[in-house]
Design a protein around this motif. Sequence first.
Motif, short mmCIF file in Angstrom:
data_model
loop_
_atom_site.label_atom_id
_atom_site.label_comp_id
_atom_site.label_asym_id
_atom_site.label_seq_id
_atom_site.Cartn_x
_atom_site.Cartn_y
_atom_site.Cartn_z
N GLY A 502 0.79 -1.22 0.00
CA GLY A 502 0.00 0.00 0.00
C GLY A 502 0.82 1.27 0.00
N GLN A 503 2.14 1.17 -0.11
CA GLN A 503 2.96 2.38 -0.16
C GLN A 503 2.76 3.11 -1.49
N PHE A 504 2.52 2.34 -2.55
CA PHE A 504 2.17 2.90 -3.85
C PHE A 504 0.76 2.42 -4.19
N THR A 505 -0.06 3.31 -4.69
CA THR A 505 -1.38 2.94 -5.21
C THR A 505 -1.60 3.65 -6.54
N ASN A 506 -2.49 3.10 -7.35
CA ASN A 506 -2.85 3.77 -8.61
C ASN A 506 -4.37 3.85 -8.71
N PRO A 507 -4.97 4.75 -7.94
CA PRO A 507 -6.44 4.86 -7.94
C PRO A 507 -6.96 5.25 -9.31
N MET A 508 -8.04 4.62 -9.72
CA MET A 508 -8.69 5.01 -10.98
C MET A 508 -10.08 4.42 -11.03
N VAL A 509 -10.91 5.05 -11.85
CA VAL A 509 -12.23 4.51 -12.17
C VAL A 509 -12.26 4.32 -13.68
N LEU A 510 -12.16 3.08 -14.12
CA LEU A 510 -12.14 2.78 -15.54
C LEU A 510 -13.56 2.55 -16.03
N ARG A 511 -14.07 3.46 -16.84
CA ARG A 511 -15.40 3.33 -17.41
C ARG A 511 -15.33 2.45 -18.66
N ILE A 512 -16.19 1.42 -18.69
CA ILE A 512 -16.24 0.52 -19.84
C ILE A 512 -17.68 0.39 -20.31
N ALA A 513 -17.94 0.82 -21.52
CA ALA A 513 -19.27 0.62 -22.11
C ALA A 513 -19.35 -0.81 -22.62
N GLY A 514 -20.40 -1.55 -22.22
CA GLY A 514 -20.40 -2.94 -22.63
C GLY A 514 -21.72 -3.66 -22.45
N LEU A 515 -21.63 -4.97 -22.52
CA LEU A 515 -22.73 -5.91 -22.40
C LEU A 515 -23.63 -5.87 -23.64
N ALA A 516 -24.65 -6.70 -23.66
CA ALA A 516 -25.37 -6.99 -24.91
C ALA A 516 -26.70 -6.23 -25.00
N TYR A 517 -27.60 -6.78 -25.81
CA TYR A 517 -28.98 -6.30 -25.98
C TYR A 517 -29.10 -5.02 -26.82
N GLN A 518 -28.19 -4.76 -27.73
CA GLN A 518 -28.27 -3.51 -28.50
C GLN A 518 -29.15 -3.62 -29.75
N LYS A 519 -30.12 -4.49 -29.72
CA LYS A 519 -31.13 -4.58 -30.78
C LYS A 519 -30.50 -4.74 -32.17
N GLY A 520 -29.54 -5.65 -32.27
CA GLY A 520 -28.99 -5.99 -33.56
C GLY A 520 -27.80 -5.18 -34.00
N PHE A 521 -27.39 -4.19 -33.22
CA PHE A 521 -26.28 -3.33 -33.65
C PHE A 521 -24.94 -3.92 -33.24
N GLY A 522 -24.00 -3.94 -34.16
CA GLY A 522 -22.60 -4.11 -33.80
C GLY A 522 -22.07 -5.51 -33.64
N GLY A 523 -22.94 -6.51 -33.48
CA GLY A 523 -22.45 -7.86 -33.29
C GLY A 523 -21.61 -8.02 -32.03
N HIS A 524 -20.80 -9.04 -31.99
CA HIS A 524 -20.04 -9.39 -30.79
C HIS A 524 -19.16 -8.24 -30.29
N PHE A 525 -18.47 -7.56 -31.19
CA PHE A 525 -17.46 -6.60 -30.76
C PHE A 525 -18.04 -5.34 -30.13
N HIS A 526 -19.34 -5.16 -30.26
CA HIS A 526 -19.99 -4.05 -29.57
C HIS A 526 -21.00 -4.55 -28.54
#
Length: 771
Positions: A502-526
């Motif tokens: 705990g002498q060094f830390t790298n705090p961050m909040v990494l936002r990731i847009a993801g998961l499914a159900y996009q009504k046919g848009f983008g296939g697997h990679f989106h």
Amino acid sequence: MFNRAEVIDQNFSRFVREQRLPRAHSSTTLAQSGLRPAELMDLFETQMISRHLDLIARVLKNENLCYYTIGSSGHEGNAALGKVFRLTDMAFLHYRSGGFMVQRAKQVPGTTPVYDTMLSFFASTEEPIAGGRHKVFGSLPLLVPPQTSTIASHLPKAVGAALSIHRAHAMGIDSVMPADAIVNCSFGDASSNHSTAIGAINMASWVAYQNIAVPIVFTCEDNGIGISVQTPGDWVQANFGHRPAIKYIHADGLSLLDTFQKGLIAEQYCRERRKPVFLHVNTVRLMGHAGSDMETSYRSFQQIEEVELNDPLLHSARIVLENGLASAEEIVNMYEQVRDRVRHVSAAAMARPQLSDPAEVRSTITACAHKKMAPPVPSAAEREKAFGSSDWAKTKTPLHMAKLINLGLHDILLRYKNTVIFGEDVAQKGGVYNVTDGLFKKFGARRVFNSLLDEQSIIGTGIGMAHNGFVPIPEIQFLAYFHNAEDQIRGEAATLPFFSQGQFTNPMVLRIAGLAYQKGFGGHFHNDNSLAVLRDIPGIIIAVPSNGADAVKMMRACVREAYENGRVVMFVEPIALYMTRDLNVEGDKIWSSEYPAPDEEIAVGEFGVYKSWTSNGKRNEKGTEKGAEKVKETADLVILTYGNGYFYSRQATDVLASDHGKKVKVIDLRWIAPVDMDKIVKEIGAARKVLVVEECRKTGSLSEYLVSALVEKMDALPKIKVVAADDCFIPLGKAAAAGLPKKEEILAGALALLGGEAPSRASAKKQVEKV
């Protein structure tokens, strides 16, 4: 004959006495080097210390007392660079940096680099950086964050740290490095071919090409081989000698004089110009890759001997003799005195306690030695000014998740002055889904900026900036793109507190847009719908909000955890719910929310509870486990879910309540790490039917953990069923939602639990359509 460590050790004294020393490869003289005679002798001593640490590690390993034998032999010339760089220049070092560390420690009176290294060999709990958890080069007083052994994975964060220096002082934040600091990052020639290294060096070039300050010295210690794979001759120079906006400097790493002189040139250029430098240092590798490496399997005996004759310590002995600074016998005596010193320290370190207790091992996973309090919530006047009249007015009206997160980021940037938002297309464009819309214009280019299209560099930049006082909020555009860079979290960000206590830390909040159900848009990679790659990483927080109001309150808790406790947070935003306003029928606005008051948060691990029935005359629609009703009523069915699964479970619950008269409790986990199973079991109570709705691919999903935890923790085990996504990638077009749990699949699973036999999918669909 084949114990090359003993041969090299014996040859040093014999060759010095006989003055059978290698000829110079460079012409730099003592007068030209910038070193005084006493400084040269001091560096020579450091080289000897590093060598004897390697030698004793081999001896101890043969006695099953030492756990690490990747040494620095052949690279001892980096001691000169340990003298060149200031203590305020953060150093990200590779595992052959023994000379550098010993010499850098000499800049700090009272440090004990030999003892500290020996403690690490024995995995002692008293080892000052990792406490026996790994053999790493690291030190808080020396400003050397510990590195893992993952090849080249430290380069992206080194670039991020360099990028942060000017920005921190321009913003006036409390940073670790002063305004004139630079970053030093070392690695080997084999590592320079790794995609992580290529990406990091390319990023430094890309940034510097735009005249943005990125003061970093990339030190490539080129010994010509990666374990057994030869580096083609002159490959490093050919590959990196002409990169845009990066100055290339070559040094003879076998000569302390040339290494110090060229290192000083690199350091001064980088510090004055605030531009990156590629310092190419030729070395040799002695004693193989590690103690277990049988070098004779891929090098001939003649080749091994030729390398050993270029021992940098023999080159240093020649330089000392040529300049009349010591006699041959004095050099040998000095070498033996260092040996005795290292042996004496080894005996003392061996007696110290060693790490063995599992609880003690785990104790540093989320350690933070420098906790602080979050700043106060800004006043309404400050907030209104920051939001602007248009967005301020929107805080009073029901909104979808994307806009609510956007407003939440306004508040976070205003309250936490050391936060920055960056990623692909997040600045002027406002992100692919407009989640960062307007932030660039309101908070400026120092707080909100675009990155190049490289996820390793995006996350690495966040880690490096966090080393220097920032709380970064980087964005990965789609979950599937995160896999290009997952080791930056798994191998670097998540391990830092563990390997530094705990002498060094790298705090961050990494936002990731993801998961499914996009009504046919983008296939697997989106529409990637697997979070397994995150779930098994110790210590990280994983948030998956199901609605906009929760997203805002959870984001606030995430940033607070990062700011106060140095935590690493993955904030996964369900893309399909970004613009969702309605739950059951168009216009019902059930999934829209007003913007939460600025002090409202949902604590990490706190889940939400929805009940399909009324109690005390009031329907419990958006409670949490803290706000659960005092009058306990047993549900006919409890659904455990999160994210999109919660949305579709609510649809199914309304059908079960209205058409079948069932009492259904839906638990929205919100956080998929950590998960407080004891509280969940308590919330399930006496219910005898539990349905787990999992939107991710079933294999490796959270559902597996939930079921096993229920089996372990519940005395009276209820009947459990899992409705999860198929183990399949997401296709394009009309079939995009095929194989995903939706209202009809959830209803079918629920009825199977409640009524014995589940209806067919077709009949369940008709039932849903009828309702």
